[in-house]
Scaffold this active site. Structure first.
Site, PDB file in Angstrom:
ATOM      1  N   GLY A  55      34.793 -90.849  30.610  1.00  0.00           N
ATOM      2  CA  GLY A  55      34.449 -92.096  29.960  1.00  0.00           C
ATOM      3  C   GLY A  55      33.194 -92.691  30.556  1.00  0.00           C
ATOM      4  O   GLY A  55      32.407 -92.004  31.215  1.00  0.00           O
ATOM      5  N   CYS A  56      33.006 -93.987  30.349  1.00  0.00           N
ATOM      6  CA  CYS A  56      31.807 -94.678  30.838  1.00  0.00           C
ATOM      7  C   CYS A  56      31.602 -94.411  32.325  1.00  0.00           C
ATOM      8  O   CYS A  56      32.500 -94.667  33.140  1.00  0.00           O
ATOM      9  CB  CYS A  56      31.931 -96.176  30.580  1.00  0.00           C
ATOM     10  SG  CYS A  56      30.531 -97.124  31.204  1.00  0.00           S
ATOM     11  N   PHE A  57      30.437 -93.910  32.692  1.00  0.00           N
ATOM     12  CA  PHE A  57      30.253 -93.464  34.075  1.00  0.00           C
ATOM     13  C   PHE A  57      30.090 -94.600  35.077  1.00  0.00           C
ATOM     14  O   PHE A  57      30.205 -94.389  36.270  1.00  0.00           O
ATOM     15  CB  PHE A  57      29.132 -92.437  34.205  1.00  0.00           C
ATOM     16  CG  PHE A  57      27.781 -92.761  33.598  1.00  0.00           C
ATOM     17  CD1 PHE A  57      27.372 -94.049  33.285  1.00  0.00           C
ATOM     18  CD2 PHE A  57      26.888 -91.725  33.340  1.00  0.00           C
ATOM     19  CE1 PHE A  57      26.125 -94.311  32.750  1.00  0.00           C
ATOM     20  CE2 PHE A  57      25.628 -91.973  32.795  1.00  0.00           C
ATOM     21  CZ  PHE A  57      25.250 -93.274  32.507  1.00  0.00           C
ATOM     22  N   TRP A  58      29.847 -95.825  34.619  1.00  0.00           N
ATOM     23  CA  TRP A  58      29.726 -96.934  35.567  1.00  0.00           C
ATOM     24  C   TRP A  58      31.009 -97.135  36.361  1.00  0.00           C
ATOM     25  O   TRP A  58      31.002 -97.181  37.586  1.00  0.00           O
ATOM     26  CB  TRP A  58      29.400 -98.234  34.830  1.00  0.00           C
ATOM     27  CG  TRP A  58      28.074 -98.269  34.152  1.00  0.00           C
ATOM     28  CD1 TRP A  58      26.985 -97.468  34.396  1.00  0.00           C
ATOM     29  CD2 TRP A  58      27.680 -99.165  33.104  1.00  0.00           C
ATOM     30  NE1 TRP A  58      25.953 -97.816  33.557  1.00  0.00           N
ATOM     31  CE2 TRP A  58      26.339 -98.852  32.761  1.00  0.00           C
ATOM     32  CE3 TRP A  58      28.329-100.197  32.428  1.00  0.00           C
ATOM     33  CZ2 TRP A  58      25.650 -99.551  31.769  1.00  0.00           C
ATOM     34  CZ3 TRP A  58      27.646-100.895  31.448  1.00  0.00           C
ATOM     35  CH2 TRP A  58      26.318-100.565  31.129  1.00  0.00           C
TER      36      TRP A  58
END
Length: 215
Positions: A55-58
Site C-alpha cells: 500500500g501507500c509507502f509513507w
C-alpha cells in the site's frame, strides 16, 4: 500521456510508459530518522535487504524504521517495467510498479521472518490491487526476495498466514512473491515523509489478525 486506463489491472510490458534513460532523483544524504544514508546501494557487510509492497509507502516506511535491527529504510518503486519512473507515472498504473519500502537490516537483531510477519499484520493481503481507499496496481501486496532463503521464508510464512485467514473466513491472499528486480528510489519529498509531515496521510488497512505465534 498520463491516461488512467484500468488501474486495477497489471499493464502489459509492451504497453508501459517509456520512462527515463538514467537516474534523475536527487536524495538527501542522510535518513531523517535513522543514523544511516537514504541511498543504500552499498550495504554493510552481514546486512540484508528486504523489499515489500503493502500500500501507500509513507506509512509502511514509518512502521519499519521503528523496528530494532533496521539500519535504513527508503521508499521507491519495484516490480514494474518503466525505467526510472516518477511518482506521477507510477500513480497512473502504467508502469507496473508497486509503491515499495526497501529495508536494510541486521539479521542478527531482526530476521527476515520478523519483517515478513510484520508485513502481514500491517496491511490486508487479500485486497488485490488496492489497500482500503487506495486503488490501483501500485498498491498491490508484494514481497520481492533478494536471496533464495528469503524466497523460502516468504513462501512458507505466506502459506501460514493465508491458512490463518482462511480459518477466519477472510478471502484469498493475493500477495505477489517474486525476485527483486530493479528498485528505483522515489523522489526525496517521499522519503521519510511522515517524519517530515507528522500529521500526514497514513493508510493502514489490515485484517486485524496477528501472525500465529507458533510460526
Amino acid at each position: 500521456m498520463f491516461g488512467l486506463g484500468n488501474k486495477q489491472q497489471m499493464i502489459a510490458p509492451e504497453d508501459a510508459l517509456k520512462g527515463q534513460e538514467r537516474e534523475w532523483v536527487h536524495l538527501a544524504p542522510k535518513h531523517v530518522v535513522l543514523d544511516a544514508p537514504v541511498r543504500t546501494d552499498e550495504v554493510p557487510d552481514g546486512y540484508e535487504v528486504a523489499i515489500f509492497g503493502l500500500g501507500c509507502f509513507w506509512g509502511a516506511e514509518e512502521i519499519y524504521w521503528q523496528m530494532d535491527g533496521v539500519w535504513s529504510t527508503s521508499v521507491g518503486y519495484a516490480g514494474g517495467y518503466t525505467p526510472f519512473p516518477s511518482y506521477r507515472e507510477v500513480c497512473t498504473g502504467r508502469t507496473g510498479h508497486t509503491e515499495a519500502v526497501r529495508i536494510v537490516f541486521d539479521p542478527s537483531v531482526v530476521t527476515f521472518a520478523d519483517l515478513v510477519k510484520r508485513f502481514f499484520e500491517i496491511h490486508d493481503p487479500t485486497q488485490g490491487m488496492r489497500q482500503g481507499n487506495d486503488v490501483g496496481s501500485q498498491y498491490r501486496s508484494a514481497i520481492y526476495f533478494t536471496t533464495p532463503g528469503q524466497e523460502q521464508t516468504a513462501r512458507e510464512l505466506t502459506k501460514v498466514y493465508a491458512d490463518e485467514l482462511t480459518n477466519r473466513r477472510f478471502g484469498d491472499v493475493t500477495t505477489e512473491i517474486a525476485p527483486a528486480g530493479e528498485y528505483y528510489y522515489a523522489e526525496d519529498e517521499h522519503q521519510q515523509y511522515l517524519a517530515k509531515n507528522p500529521f500526514g496521510y497514513r493508510c493502514h488497512a489490515n485484517t486485524g489478525v496477528r501472525f500465529p505465534a507458533t510460526a
